[in-house]
Design an enzyme around this catalytic site. Structure first.
Site, short mmCIF file in Angstrom:
data_model
loop_
_atom_site.label_atom_id
_atom_site.label_comp_id
_atom_site.label_asym_id
_atom_site.label_seq_id
_atom_site.Cartn_x
_atom_site.Cartn_y
_atom_site.Cartn_z
N ASN A 9 46.95 -23.43 19.58
CA ASN A 9 46.51 -23.17 18.19
C ASN A 9 47.43 -23.85 17.32
O ASN A 9 48.72 -23.41 17.24
CB ASN A 9 46.28 -21.83 17.73
CG ASN A 9 46.27 -21.50 16.30
OD1 ASN A 9 45.74 -22.44 15.73
ND2 ASN A 9 46.37 -20.18 15.84
N LYS A 11 47.79 -24.58 14.17
CA LYS A 11 47.70 -24.17 12.91
C LYS A 11 47.83 -25.30 12.02
O LYS A 11 47.17 -26.29 12.35
CB LYS A 11 49.11 -23.30 12.69
CG LYS A 11 48.99 -22.12 13.87
CD LYS A 11 50.00 -20.94 13.69
CE LYS A 11 49.61 -19.98 14.72
NZ LYS A 11 50.40 -18.80 14.46
N HIS A 97 41.82 -15.20 13.05
CA HIS A 97 43.00 -15.12 13.18
C HIS A 97 43.60 -14.31 12.25
O HIS A 97 43.07 -14.23 11.04
CB HIS A 97 43.42 -16.63 13.03
CG HIS A 97 44.87 -16.63 13.83
ND1 HIS A 97 45.99 -16.33 12.92
CD2 HIS A 97 45.47 -16.90 14.98
CE1 HIS A 97 47.15 -16.39 13.55
NE2 HIS A 97 46.68 -16.83 14.95
N GLU A 99 46.18 -14.63 10.42
CA GLU A 99 46.66 -15.32 9.32
C GLU A 99 45.54 -15.74 8.58
O GLU A 99 45.57 -15.43 7.12
CB GLU A 99 47.38 -16.67 9.75
CG GLU A 99 48.67 -16.49 10.45
CD GLU A 99 49.17 -17.39 11.39
OE1 GLU A 99 48.44 -18.50 11.50
OE2 GLU A 99 50.14 -17.10 12.31
N GLU A 169 45.97 -10.79 19.87
CA GLU A 169 47.04 -11.20 19.42
C GLU A 169 47.87 -10.24 18.53
O GLU A 169 47.49 -10.15 17.37
CB GLU A 169 46.86 -12.49 18.56
CG GLU A 169 46.32 -13.64 19.18
CD GLU A 169 46.69 -14.94 18.48
OE1 GLU A 169 47.25 -15.87 19.47
OE2 GLU A 169 46.30 -15.19 17.38
N GLY A 175 54.42 -15.85 16.18
CA GLY A 175 55.53 -16.59 15.68
C GLY A 175 56.96 -16.02 15.47
O GLY A 175 57.91 -16.43 14.80
N SER A 215 53.88 -15.37 20.63
CA SER A 215 55.04 -15.85 21.32
C SER A 215 55.07 -16.19 22.63
O SER A 215 56.06 -15.68 23.28
CB SER A 215 56.38 -14.86 20.89
OG SER A 215 56.58 -14.90 19.55
P1 PGA Z 1 52.67 -18.20 18.41
O1 PGA Z 1 51.32 -18.19 17.76
O2 PGA Z 1 52.49 -18.44 19.97
O3 PGA Z 1 53.36 -19.10 17.71
O4 PGA Z 1 53.25 -16.76 18.23
C1 PGA Z 1 50.13 -17.63 18.30
C2 PGA Z 1 48.87 -17.40 17.31
O5 PGA Z 1 49.05 -17.35 16.17
O6 PGA Z 1 47.60 -17.96 17.77
#
Ligand code: PGA
Length: 252
Positions: A9, A11, A97, A99, A169, A175, A215
């Site tokens: 992903n 982003k 997601h 976000e 997630e 993140g 992460s």
């Molecule tokens: P990350 O993000 O691996 O940077 O923690 C995962 C995601 O949001 O899909």
């Protein structure tokens, strides 16, 4: 069939040229080192879809958008429809997601419209769910995440549900560098699989791919993926470096 899937992903990162270079690097390392029986997906920005599809061997690499419009077409300035995504050669769409839920107000109602459109267009939704830190600390995470499913993908017919990939997630792990422990991931995945079994039956539950995200990196991927209910990962930060991403793919 339950698939092992490692999905990147990206982003809101990389411009088109950088994205094409990254996709080509992933593609060539996958070609060289192999990905065994892992389905590899790159979740790229809308602007990159066509170029990334053209740059990779689509027999090896699946391309996904990270969102889609909640309407099929029409006067929705700035929106990108499922049909547009599909016409690029992309095969997947990441939906729900955290976000998007948090920063863009995506509710279950909006997600249901997007899920229906994506399925109708023949795209595979990668449906994201997961709890915030306060919910984890309150100990109500299992019920919370099942409720996210009940409000959305559990409303689908069994035939449509079978086409969904789930990504668990935990928001506190995205993140942050704080990964869910292997036990925390397995517990939640088993919880989701048993909720799926109760809703759609054992057979469908066994066939559903449930990915872990948050992460996930080359160091912790093999431990996470070794769990019987963890079928791969949705990878943010670590998918932006081809070498790290391929290590995660090869973590099985
Ligand atoms: P990350 O993000 O691996 O940077 O923690 C995962 C995601 O949001 O899909």
């Amino acid at each position: 069939m339950r698939q092992k899937i490692v999905a990147g992903n990206w982003k809101c990162n990389t411009n088109v040229q950088e994205g094409v270079e990254l996709a080509k690097a992933v593609d060539s390392i996958v070609a060289e080192k192999g990905a065994d029986d892992v389905t590899v997906v790159l979740g790229v920005p809308f602007t990159h879809l066509t170029s990334v599809v053209d740059a990779v061997n689509i027999d090896r690499i699946n391309v996904s958008s990270q969102n889609c419009a909640a309407e099929a077409k029409g006067a929705y300035t700035g929106e990108v429809s499922v049909n547009m995504v599909k016409s690029t050669g992309a095969t997947h769409v990441i939906l729900g997601h955290s976000e998007r839920r948090e920063y863009y107000g995506e509710t279950s109602e909006i997600l249901n419209k997007k899920l229906a459109l994506a399925l109708e267009a023949g795209l595979t939704p990668i449906y994201c769910c997961g709890e915030a830190l306060e919910i984890r600390e309150a100990g109500t995470h299992n019920e919370f995440v099942v409720k996210q499913l009940e409000e959305t993908i559990f409303q689908l017919s069994a035939d449509d549900f079978k086409k969904i990939v789930i990504a668990y997630e935990p928001i506190w792990a995205i993140g942050t560098g704080v990964t869910a422990s292997s036990d925390q991931a397995q517990d939640m995945h088993a919880n989701l699989r048993s909720a799926i079994a109760a809703k759609f039956g054992e057979e469908i539950a066994e066939e559903t791919s449930i990915l872990y995200g948050g992460s996930c990196n080359p160091k912790n991927a093999s431990e996470l993926f070794a769990n019987k209910d963890v079928d791969g990962g949705l990878i943010g930060g670590a998918s932006l470096k081809a070498e790290d991403f391929i290590e995660i793919i090869n973590a099985y």
